[in-house]
Scaffold this active site. Structure first.
Site, PDB file in Angstrom:
ATOM      1  N   ASP A  18       0.835  -1.207   0.000  1.00 56.86           N
ATOM      2  CA  ASP A  18       0.000   0.000   0.000  1.00 56.86           C
ATOM      3  C   ASP A  18       0.871   1.259   0.000  1.00 56.86           C
ATOM      4  O   ASP A  18       1.998   1.245   0.506  1.00 56.86           O
ATOM      5  CB  ASP A  18      -0.893  -0.025   1.249  1.00 56.86           C
ATOM      6  CG  ASP A  18      -2.085   0.904   1.118  1.00 56.86           C
ATOM      7  OD1 ASP A  18      -2.302   1.474   0.034  1.00 56.86           O
ATOM      8  OD2 ASP A  18      -2.806   1.076   2.126  1.00 56.86           O
ATOM      9  N   ASN A  66     -10.341  -3.171  -6.932  1.00 56.60           N
ATOM     10  CA  ASN A  66      -9.513  -2.141  -7.580  1.00 56.60           C
ATOM     11  C   ASN A  66     -10.060  -1.685  -8.933  1.00 56.60           C
ATOM     12  O   ASN A  66      -9.684  -0.619  -9.427  1.00 56.60           O
ATOM     13  CB  ASN A  66      -8.056  -2.609  -7.740  1.00 56.60           C
ATOM     14  CG  ASN A  66      -7.259  -2.585  -6.446  1.00 56.60           C
ATOM     15  OD1 ASN A  66      -6.333  -3.365  -6.258  1.00 56.60           O
ATOM     16  ND2 ASN A  66      -7.618  -1.687  -5.527  1.00 56.60           N
TER      17      ASN A  66
HETATM   18  C1  FPP Z   1      -1.978   0.173  -3.267  1.00 54.75           C
HETATM   19  O1  FPP Z   1      -1.446   1.481  -3.239  1.00 54.75           O
HETATM   20  C2  FPP Z   1      -1.391  -0.590  -4.343  1.00 54.75           C
HETATM   21  C3  FPP Z   1      -2.081  -1.132  -5.390  1.00 54.75           C
HETATM   22  C4  FPP Z   1      -3.533  -1.043  -5.515  1.00 54.75           C
HETATM   23  C5  FPP Z   1      -1.379  -1.859  -6.459  1.00 54.75           C
HETATM   24  C6  FPP Z   1      -0.146  -2.615  -6.083  1.00 54.75           C
HETATM   25  C7  FPP Z   1       0.678  -2.808  -7.280  1.00 54.75           C
HETATM   26  C8  FPP Z   1       2.024  -2.719  -7.353  1.00 54.75           C
HETATM   27  C9  FPP Z   1       2.900  -2.505  -6.198  1.00 54.75           C
HETATM   28  C10 FPP Z   1       2.755  -2.777  -8.640  1.00 54.75           C
HETATM   29  C11 FPP Z   1       2.403  -3.799  -9.630  1.00 54.75           C
HETATM   30  C12 FPP Z   1       2.499  -5.189  -9.191  1.00 54.75           C
HETATM   31  C13 FPP Z   1       3.148  -6.160  -9.869  1.00 54.75           C
HETATM   32  C14 FPP Z   1       2.891  -7.572  -9.473  1.00 54.75           C
HETATM   33  C15 FPP Z   1       4.087  -5.916 -10.964  1.00 54.75           C
HETATM   34  P1  FPP Z   1      -2.435   2.700  -3.397  1.00 54.75           P
HETATM   35  O2  FPP Z   1      -2.470   3.081  -4.829  1.00 54.75           O
HETATM   36  O3  FPP Z   1      -3.760   2.346  -2.811  1.00 54.75           O
HETATM   37  O4  FPP Z   1      -1.729   3.806  -2.560  1.00 54.75           O
HETATM   38  P2  FPP Z   1      -2.457   4.964  -1.732  1.00 54.75           P
HETATM   39  O5  FPP Z   1      -3.216   4.283  -0.629  1.00 54.75           O
HETATM   40  O6  FPP Z   1      -1.326   5.770  -1.215  1.00 54.75           O
HETATM   41  O7  FPP Z   1      -3.333   5.711  -2.702  1.00 54.75           O
END
Ligand code: FPP
Length: 244
Positions: A18, A66
């Site tokens: 996250d 998502n």
């Molecule tokens: C949450 O951060 C993260 C995600 C919804 C996506 C996770 C994906 C990756 C780390 C990269 C891609 C993965 C692979 C397997 C190549 P957020 O966007 O919710 O962060 P925030 O809470 O700060 O908005």
């Protein structure tokens, strides 16, 4: 006691990655740039986890919820994920990482399905670690899918009489995967967000304030150190050591 001196490591270490969005926002970058940085960090974390000799690692890459994000962000992630594996599949294979994709994969793009298929067909020669990528994954969805599979068995009524927790596991996406021992969530949030619902029954949780793209080697060491001091009881009285 020598036993307590010895570092107890999780057999299965899980990550809720996250904070990519906040990491990007603080730098005036797009959320997609944050996910790209998060993907690069994932590659590095694999090296560190391999160094510890941890055999199973899982990450929550894209949840069934998502899809509700902006079209731009969803498209960015849906391009990033196959690109990442196209770029790093050979490297991961060399490292001995067997990659498993977990979730409702048939809803993903043809290019993503293609790379998933390719990686499934070419496991490493010398397996060192199983890496589970949860993609279009939701814990509730997994349990509903499991019930659907059970109901489609040749004799569902007979099955109903015999169904135990252990047999139910056979209907999950990956029945052979050991349950996560430690779930690390970055960026300060303290919730499970529909990750490994069934499998997390006895997991320990560790929350790191670092945003996922900043989650470093020292943060990982701290998470593992904290875990090594936890007493796991599994509902019983005494400390049970389930480590191998
Ligand atoms: C949450 O951060 C993260 C995600 C919804 C996506 C996770 C994906 C990756 C780390 C990269 C891609 C993965 C692979 C397997 C190549 P957020 O966007 O919710 O962060 P925030 O809470 O700060 O908005």
């Amino acid at each position: 006691m020598a036993q307590t001196e010895e570092k107890r490591l999780p057999r299965h270490l899980a990550f809720i990655m996250d904070g990519n969005g906040r990491w990007a926002q603080e730098r005036g970058l797009s959320r997609s740039a944050g996910h790209r940085a998060g993907a690069e960090r994932l590659r590095e974390v694999c090296y560190w986890v391999l160094d510890y000799g941890i055999r199973h690692m899982s990450v929550y890459a894209f949840s069934t919820e998502n899809w509700r994000r902006s079209k731009q962000e969803v498209n960015g992630l849906m391009r990033l994920i196959p690109d990442f594996f196209q770029r790093y599949a050979a490297e991961l294979r060399e490292l001995g990482v067997t990659v498993h994709f977990v979730g409702d994969l048939e809803e993903l793009s043809p290019s993503t399905q293609k790379i998933i298929e390719k990686m499934r067909a070419t496991p490493p020669d010398q397996p060192e670690m199983d890496l589970y990528i949860c993609l279009n994954y939701g814990g509730r969805r997994e349990i509903v899918r499991a019930v659907q599979k059970a109901l489609r068995s040749p004799d569902p009524l007979a099955l109903a009489d015999q169904l135990t927790e252990e047999r139910f596991r056979d209907f999950l996406y990956l029945p052979g995967m050991p349950d996560p021992d430690l779930i690390v969530r970055t960026a300060g949030e303290q919730r499970l967000s529909n990750f490994w619902l069934w499998q997390a029954a006895y997991a320990e949780f560790y929350y790191s304030p670092a945003y996922w793209p900043d989650f470093g080697q020292a943060d990982l060491a701290q998470a593992l150190e904290t875990y090594s001091h936890r007493q796991r009881r599994y509902g019983g009285e005494k400390s049970v050591d389930a480590h191998h």
